[in-house]
Design an enzyme around this catalytic site. Structure first.
Site: not given
Ligand code: NDP
Length: 477
Positions: A128, A183, A186-187, A190
């Site tokens: 988080s 987690k 936590h959300n 939140e």
């Molecule tokens: P996203 O959730 O938008 O995911 C994008 C990433 O996932 C890219 O690297 C993409 O690769 C990859 N991806 C998607 N589909 C596939 C697949 N089938 N095979 C391989 N790779 C894949 O990114 P975030 O950075 O926002 O979040 C990452 C994780 O962290 C998520 O689970 C999210 O819920 C969690 N999270 C996010 C927070 C936030 O504030 N954003 C906070 C806390 C947790 P490509 O570039 O090739 O498309």
């Protein structure tokens, strides 16, 4: 050279987490399905530390020292399974996959069990703090096999946020899905915090008649007291912000429909399954849903409401103080409910979760970080078997001092027709727990009447049934 840690999935969270590891002196292997992202990261931030860019899964795995520590930061759900399926065959017993995404804890349990068969340690880790936290220090909630923490723990402790006393905001939460469960809660908390803050804002505006700029000042003052927290701090920032295009308060130009990604909903769904009353979190989730029903709201705007009688300037100041009391008391209730849910999961899944530790690692880095969490930590440290946060003497005394104002605020809200589902649910929970007798006795009587579901008596052991359709005599059930 080989990398001590690898990160695959280099969108905003993964990139920032990889940079955080690198800035802390670790050599980080980086990989992404689309290789362009990998190269972009190294080009832009390569100077921050030691990165090894890997184009293929095989190169990525080979770049890691053994036992391998591979962090997956991809979209939760199907993509996480796809990535695990791709990497697991390339790993060896003792290697670790750390899923830092927002996985559902049931998925984490399933993945952990499957990978355990292969000798791979699967660590579902809640993270988080958003993108800023990932880069500068998040709160990290890792679950999975305890032995994973021996080598992973020190690295996570290094990159995590630190609480005011210097303690790292990470601990081994518990087995399999325990980290993602915590987690999730936590959300949920939140969501409840944000809803309560929203209600406080609405009351200050519609009942007390303050402007957003004035309310920002009130929140700034609150932030110097017991409500001191990240969410109160950013509330003041958002309320003070003026829209450049119109010169209006920013909060007045934003469409009043709040979205959600699902972790709050999960918290409520699981609470229903566990039979834990998390009414404050549920009201927060429902409030977001209600806000999104634009057509329903349009169709309802002409419904009758009370005649509003705004407060005088003199009354407004005193009312603001009461709202602070109501907000604080309601906040204690939401945390009470959230910790109850974790406690219930601990019993249900046989997880050895230290609730004081959970409060402790939420003190920094995460969205609900607050001075308040140190008090919760102290309450559980003093009494690890605390039946509820409300049983803690200090919290009970604070609520005792706040409750008259809390009730007054709800009276005012009801009279003026300002919806306060969070404040009201919290007070109802408090009053229900306090009650000498609940109408549940009547409910049970009705159940016995129409369904012969039986009841227990206050004065004798056993279960009983009244012959409602007959002479109404009582028989043993
Ligand atoms: P996203 O959730 O938008 O995911 C994008 C990433 O996932 C890219 O690297 C993409 O690769 C990859 N991806 C998607 N589909 C596939 C697949 N089938 N095979 C391989 N790779 C894949 O990114 P975030 O950075 O926002 O979040 C990452 C994780 O962290 C998520 O689970 C999210 O819920 C969690 N999270 C996010 C927070 C936030 O504030 N954003 C906070 C806390 C947790 P490509 O570039 O090739 O498309």
């Amino acid at each position: 050279t080989s990398a001590q840690i690898g990160v695959t999935g280099l969108a905003v969270m993964g990139s920032n987490l990889a940079r955080n590891f690198a800035r802390n002196g670790y050599t980080v292997a980086v990989h992404n399905r689309t290789a362009a992202r990998t190269h972009a990261l190294v080009e832009e931030h390569g100077h921050e530390g030691d990165f090894i860019a890997a184009e293929t899964a095989k190169d990525f795995v080979q770049a890691l020292e053994r036992p391998r520590r591979l962090v997956v930061m991809v979209k939760a759900g199907g993509p996480t399974d796809a990535v695990i399926e791709e990497f697991a065959p390339l790993l060896e017993p003792g290697d670790m996959i750390i899923d830092g995404g927002n996985a559902h804890f049931a998925d984490t349990r399933r993945r952990e069990a499957a990978l355990r068969e292969q000798g791979i340690l699967f660590v579902g880790a809640g993270i988080s703090g958003g993108e800023e936290g990932a880069l500068n220090g998040p709160s990290i909630m890792p679950g999975g096999p305890a032995e994973s923490y021996d080598s992973l723990g020190p690295m996570l402790e290094k990159i995590s946020a630190k609480a005011a006393d210097g303690a790292p905001c990470v601990t081994h939460v518990g087995p399999d899905g325990a980290g993602h469960f915590v987690k999730m809660v936590h959300n949920g908390i939140e969501y409840a915090d944000m809803q309560l803050i929203g209600e406080a804002y609405q009351l200050l505006r519609d009942v007390a008649g303050y402007s957003p700029a004035q309310i920002a000042e009130i929140f700034r003052t609150w932030n110097t007291g017991r409500l001191d927290s990240y969410l109160i701090e950013i509330t003041a920032e958002v309320l003070a912000h003026v829209d450049a295009a119109t010169g209006k308060p920013f909060v007045d130009v934003v469409v009043d429909q709040a979205e959600q990604k699902g972790t709050g909903r999960w918290t409520v769904q699981i609470a229903l399954d566990l039979g834990v009353p998390v009414s404050g979190i549920a009201e927060a989730v429902f409030a977001r849903s209600l806000s999104g029903h634009a057509a329903l709201r349009d169709a309802s705007r002409s419904l009758a409401g009370p005649k509003a009688t705004p407060l005088s300037a003199a009354e407004a100041g005193a009312f603001a103080d009461r709202v602070e009391q109501a907000l604080y008391a309601s906040k204690i209730v939401s945390y009470t409910q959230g910790f109850h849910e974790i406690d219930a999961a601990r019993a249900e899944y046989d997880w050895d979760i230290d609730l004081g530790k959970v409060a402790s690692i939420w003190r920094g880095g995460c969205i609900i970080r607050a001075a308040f969490l140190d008090r919760i930590r102290a309450a559980y440290d003093a009494r690890p078997d605390l039946p509820s946060l409300l049983s803690d003497e200090t919290f009970a005394q604070e609520i005792a001092a706040a409750q008259e104002d809390w009730r007054e605020v709800l009276v005012a809200a009801t009279r003026q027709g300002v919806p306060t589902p969070g404040f009201a649910a919290a007070l109802a929970y408090y009053d229900a727990l306090r009650a000498e007798r609940l109408p549940a006795a009547l409910t049970q009587g009705q159940r016995d009447f129409f369904g012969a579901h039986t009841y227990r008596r206050v004065d004798r052991e056993g279960s009983f049934h009244t012959l409602w359709g007959g002479d109404r005599s009582e028989v043993e059930g």
